[in-house]
Enzyme design. Structure first.
Site, short mmCIF file in Angstrom:
data_model
loop_
_atom_site.label_atom_id
_atom_site.label_comp_id
_atom_site.label_asym_id
_atom_site.label_seq_id
_atom_site.Cartn_x
_atom_site.Cartn_y
_atom_site.Cartn_z
CB SER A 187 -0.96 -0.04 1.19
OG SER A 187 -1.97 0.92 1.06
CG ASP B 291 -6.50 -2.83 -3.96
OD1 ASP B 291 -7.13 -1.80 -3.65
OD2 ASP B 291 -5.29 -2.99 -3.72
#
Length: 341
Positions: free
Chosen positions: A186, A284
């Site tokens: 991330s 995602d």
């Protein structure tokens, strides 16, 4: 950082065991990034989703991995992980790991990242330096990038005999600097990308070279939709987080630090490594841009090996919350194999 309640940090909301939901309702809110953080006009911050820290261990009962906390500089710290050795003088691949959390929450010491890094050290048989960089919004970007670069310089300086740093005996004795890897998830994957790109123009101490880079669910964004993204998506949660953590970023959401494919971004051919692994999750919101990133690296003729892994049916950083599911085990195995090969 998806725009809908079903994504990224909402995943944290449903799965974090130690969520802090109480905030001070008497103060005026300046920035509301619920369910992650709230920033008040007096500049105080409520971190609504920080998870509990856990201590290091001289030997994890499940993996045999030893861990300890160290100080790198006045502002930068780290947790080190050393897997069980087969030889007291054994040399190991070195991984510098940058944690996720949108640049605003979490640390190497929290339960999720301690557990993840411990497992990775055991499976990859690697010495891992998990970096604690300063968080926004108290420390706005580019501070996290500078802290992360400081950590890499410190690690590389271990090859210099008379280096003016306090060397760590684990790194000195067991680090194989011919097998240096950079990685993260991330926000940490965003950092890892930018650090390896910077290493292409700023040589590391001792002329140390980076062998490989892995990016897991990287936080990349931009103003133009990619793949299944819509124009409305691009000004949602991921955009608001970037505006909070780097309000002075030149060209805003198309700054090369967040959009590596922006028109004026440095060429990805400058990545200072020879191996790249990009790990994504099908559901995602960042996956379309992650795929474009991997495809762009291939198309520009970067002189290295590119591997792309997309895990079906899963959302952002799913493996953090339960590393024992079959899909989490699969992804961790892919990363461990990449490092140990």
């Amino acid at each position: 950082m998806d725009q809908k309640p079903s994504s990224i940090f909402t995943t944290y909301k449903h799965k974090i065991m130690n969520t802090v939901m109480a905030s001070n309702t008497t103060k005026e809110v300046l920035i509301d990034l619920s369910p992650v953080i709230k920033v008040y006009k007096d500049r105080t911050v409520d971190r609504l989703m920080d998870t509990a820290n856990v201590p290091p261990s001289p030997e994890d009962p499940a993996t045999g991995v030893a861990s300890k906390d160290i100080v790198i500089s006045t502002e930068v710290r780290a947790r080190l992980y050393l897997p069980k050795l087969t030889d007291p003088n054994q040399k190991l691949p070195v991984l510098i790991y940058y944690h996720g959390g949108g640049f605003v929450i979490e640390s190497p010491y929290c339960l999720f990242y301690h557990r993840l890094t411990d497992i990775l050290a055991s499976q990859a048989k690697a010495l891992i330096i998990s970096v604690e960089y300063r968080l926004a919004p108290e420390h706005l970007l580019p501070i996290a990038y500078e802290d992360s670069w400081t950590a890499l310089q410190w690690v590389a300086s271990h090859v210099i005999a008379n280096a003016s740093i306090e060397k760590d005996p684990w790194v000195t004795k067991h680090g194989d600097f011919g097998k240096l890897y950079i990685g993260g998830d991330s926000a940490g994957a965003n950092i890892a990308h930018n650090i390896v790109l910077r290493a292409g123009v700023e040589p590391l101490p001792g002329d140390v070279k980076i062998l490989g880079l892995f990016l897991s669910c990287p936080y990349f964004w931009g103003s133009k939709p990619v793949g299944s993204q819509s124009k409305e998506d691009m000004t949602g949660f991921a955009y608001k987080v970037w505006k909070c953590i780097y309000p002075s970023a030149p060209v805003g959401i198309d700054n090369p630090m967040i959009n590596p494919m922006a028109e004026d971004a440095p060429s990805l051919s400058g990545l200072a490594c020879s191996r790249l692994l990009v790990c994504l999750a099908e559901k995602d919101a960042f996956t379309p841009i992650g795929i474009l990133y991997a495809e762009t690296v291939k198309k520009i003729g970067w002189n290295g090996e590119v591997q792309l892994v997309v895990v079906g049916g899963e959302d952002h950083c799913f493996y953090l919350f339960d590393p024992h599911t079959e899909k989490a085990k699969y992804l961790n195995k892919q990363i461990a194999s990449f490092i140990s090969r």
